[in-house]
Structure formats: structure tokens, C-alpha cells
Design an enzyme around this catalytic site. Sequence first.
Site, short mmCIF file in Angstrom:
data_model
loop_
_atom_site.label_atom_id
_atom_site.label_comp_id
_atom_site.label_asym_id
_atom_site.label_seq_id
_atom_site.Cartn_x
_atom_site.Cartn_y
_atom_site.Cartn_z
N HIS A 123 -2.26 13.98 97.19
CA HIS A 123 -2.37 14.00 98.64
C HIS A 123 -0.99 14.06 99.30
CE1 HIS A 123 -6.37 12.41 97.57
NE2 HIS A 123 -6.76 12.92 98.73
N ASP A 125 -9.57 21.79 95.89
CA ASP A 125 -9.43 20.52 96.58
C ASP A 125 -8.91 20.84 97.98
OD1 ASP A 125 -9.43 17.80 97.05
OD2 ASP A 125 -8.27 17.28 95.26
#
Length: 610
Positions: free
Chosen positions: A257, A330
Site C-alpha cells: 500500500h 490489486d
Amino acid sequence: MHHRATSRRTVLAATATAAAAAATGAVQTPAVAATGDGTDQNRRRRLARTVGRMSLEEKVGQLFVMRVYGHSATDPDQADIDANLREIGVRTAAELVATYHVGGIIYFAWAHNTRDPHQIADLSNGIQRAGLAGRTPLPLLIATDQEHGIVARVGEPATLLPGAMALGAAGSRDHARHAAHLAGTELAALGIRQNYAPVADVNVNPANPVIGVRSFGADPRAVARLVAAQVKGYQGAGVAATAKHFPGHGDTTDDSHTKLPYIHHTREQWRALDAPPFRAAIAAGIGSVMTAHIVVPSLDPAEDPATLSRPILTGILRERLGYDGVVVTDSLGMEGVRTKYGDDRVPVLALKAGCDQLLNPPDLDLAWNAVLDAVRGGEISEKRLDESVLRILRLKAGLGLFRHPYVTHEGVDRVVGTQAHLDAADRIAEATTTLLLNSGGLLPLSRRTHRDVLVVGADPASPSGTTGPPTTTLATALTELGFVATALSTGTAPTAARIEQAVAAAAGKDAVVVGTYNVTATGPQSTLVARLAATGVPVVTVAIRNPYDIAHLGGQRATLATYAWTDVELRAAARVIAGRARPKGRLPVPVQRADDPAQVLYPIGYGLSY
């Protein structure tokens, strides 16, 4: 006792046959369809004709799965309209579908998509109406991250179940399949037909900051068995499962992330450690596979993120593993995929690498036009574009969305959060609680000799839909079981003053239960446990996330691992503490010494009972 760490060895991938149970509740659709029979060939021809009728803009739109703010597709709150205008350039979900022809929507609690079951069903229906009102009427594939455990976007009154590592501790394929089937049945009734679960990563690194308890464990064969079981459970309920994060995110100390992680497995290590769960998912008929924003130099010397790597996605996933289903990225807003290329190049490179669905780009207009320009300019052929669109439509058709796109309140009420599902969640949770230490047979606590209990410890932010802080939940559960339990939150980093307050509160108590969360050897949580133990009051620690906490603690008389701080796991731990249930869980990961990681304190499979 100390155990030498076992060496890594080559393991065979688990295989499984694809089975489909009839969907229940409001959803009148079959499981994800297998390919190759005459019916599927007819469906492929029909869908190919549909693709042939679509405009280029509609085809490009089908690739995108986008976030959107609001509880309603057409009438969200003003704050959500403002957020949509600011981030996407549209007012509502319906405008998003009409403007960009997106093929999917992803639900988040923070985007106010998941307030309550009837609202979620109405939002899903509004989104489907918008898709079917287009020039080429197409249903949308609505998705979410409902892994359970520490990641859940749909909260109570929906049933919340143990997460992956807890199920790994139970070690039961039946429990894993049953949990996924219950979860899938409820998601399908809400109109959510793609779940970004199960996690197929093998967590071999205790310092992994992003996977951890989201993984079933550290044994590739055990993880493969449970992944295959969950694929069957979800897809038997009419929800497309998603194995993630290919080629495997289990051995990293970085969070994709915020960074671009590197995994330095050799090809042989990748085949032995990372590949088996994905092989098993493919053999079980997985509907979609999610990519990882990680670099694996042994698989792609160019060191592109796997999401953008043709050698990894086309060369390995499609050609070597034989997967011809949907590949979804993702989130394209994560830093791991944005560090090397700009936001305009990322979606184009993902498609060229072999992806089909482009998830949640930070700037949809930029990404959508970049793909459109790449096709118009010849960088991506329309034939390649059609391949992805056809895979996406094939998945939607296999879920029955062309025939039955809508859900009903009656269907929601029949299956979401029913007492039978809640009871099943409790039974499964009882099989996961792991007892690691029980000096002098302290547990189970006796209501005669240990009636007055203090519950202290960490209270991290709760997953969606849980009812309260872990200390309160544990204290309430113990009180309901006949103890006199009081709660005192000391936090994940207790101050010296808070530690003194806990020590003072322990005076006169018969036992102290401490919830620990990601403990370090020199951190304040270890100081808290040591100070409480020095009072002479028996201390029970409950690792409410990672089971590795025990390696950093001393002085406690007993230790449990719950693998999550959700209500269902904490209630199960309370029943174990009280002797109303026996601890049945076994470690799915090794716990190594903090000062010498080559030494294993508690090996895979370890667990006490009474």
C-alpha cells in the site's frame, strides 16, 4: 522446549475437482460455471456476439472496477456527492456507470456503501438498473473485500466469521468450506457477486506487515487445501472467489500500500512455497485471481511489479499454470504499483501484462482515456481488448447475472445474519482458539477461585461491524459466563501512567486477562505484562492478532491466540478461558525466538488442550 526450524522443501500442489452447490436464499443462480461443455460453448458464442455489438468506449469501461461514495445509486448524501465530484467527476453511482460504462463497482464501508443489509441490496439493485439502461445492457459485477477476520467491509448484522489464519489453526477443510459458503450466501443475497478472497499467500515471514493473519499459514500444502476449500464454498454459493495476491505476497517486510516490496525467492522456492495455493485454486475452478504489486526478480528480471509483468501474468499464470479466468489487479491506487510508472501508463501496462479487470484507479478519467487512446493508437489491439471483455462477461454469465441481476429484501432476510449462521460462526471459532501456555493448569479459570477478573490490553480499531473494543467484548463475555469482569483499555502503546493504573486496578483481583497486539520485546505492552505478573495475580495473555506475541512476553501463566479481535473470536476465547469450550486450535505458523529466529519456540501444529 526449543525446536530447530525445519528446512524449506519442495511440495506438490494440491489438486481439487470443481463442485457447485445450488445457491440459496434470494439468489436464483448457479455457481461459477465450468468451461468446456456444449452449454458453455453456446454461451461463449452468445457473449462473443455481445462483445461485437459493443462500442469501443463500452469495452474499455468493462475493464474498470471503481469505488463510488454513497448508500444509494441515485440519491446519496450531499457529502458523498461532493466526494464523488471531487474524486471521480460524477455525482452518483448511476452517473458513474452511464459516463464510463464501468463493468464493476467495489464496496467499502468508508465509502458509506455498507450501512445495513437492505440498504446494500437496494444499492446493488440501483447499480444493476444503471448498467442495464445502457446502449448495450450489461449487468455489473459488484465486489468487496470480505475476507473475514481483520478485513471485513460488510459488518453486523451480517455474520462475521473467523479469518484465514484462524481457519488455518482449525485445520479443517470442512470448516473453511462451510465458512466460505455461509459468507458467500450472504454476499450473494446482498448483490455482491465477486469477493476478493481467499488470500492464497503463504505467510512465511513473521514481520510481514500487510498479510500476516490474513494468510492461512506458513505450510504451502495446508494453505493450498484451505484455499481450494474456500473456493468451493464461495462459488458453490454463487459468488466468484478471488485468489490473491499472485505470485505470492507472504514473504515481505514491506506493505505494498505504501512501498514496492521485493521478494527474493528463487524460482525453486517460488514453486515450493508460493505456487501451491494458486495451483490449487485454479484446479478448484477459481473465478478470478488478483495480482500483487510486488517485484520478484527471479520471475521477471526487468523488476516490474507483478501487476505489470507479462512474464509473470502471461508467462507463468496463463501459460504455465493454464489459467484462463479473470485476472484482476490489486488497487491501482496503491503506492506499490505507482512507484515506477505514471497513473496514465499503469492501466495500459497492466492490460499488456495480462490483466482483465483494472481495480480502483486513483484517477478514473485519466486511466480510462489512457486505455482508450492505447487501443485507438494501436498499442493495445482491439482483439486483445476483446479477450478481456469476453472473460469478464463470461464470469458474469456464469454467475447468472444476465438472467437474475437483482436481489430482494425477502431474500436478504432469509439468509443474512440468521441464527443458524451465527451459531455456525461460533462453532467454527471454537475450533480455532489456540492454547500455547498453561503453567500449573491455570486454565480454565474457576469461578470459585478466580471469579473477579480484570481485562486490560490493546483496543485497536475494530473491523467493520464489531460491537465494541476487545477489552469490553472479552469482559462482557466473561461476565455472561459467570465471572465478575471489568475492562480497562491500556492501548497498543500503553503509557507509564496507564501501566501504573492497570497495576493498581489488578490489586485484589483473582486473575488478569491481557489482550496483546503485535508485541515487541522492548515495547510497552511487554512491560505491562511483566508489571502485572510481578503483582502475583495470575496473568492470562490473549494474542488478539499475531500469535508471535508470546515470543516477546514473560511472566504470564497462560497464553491464548485468537488471530483476530472480532467479536466471534473473542467470545470463543472467553468460553475457552471459562472452560465452556476446549481449546482445539493448532499453530498454522511457527513461533520463533525473538532473539534467535533460527530457534523455534512453538512449531507448526503446536497447541495444548485440557
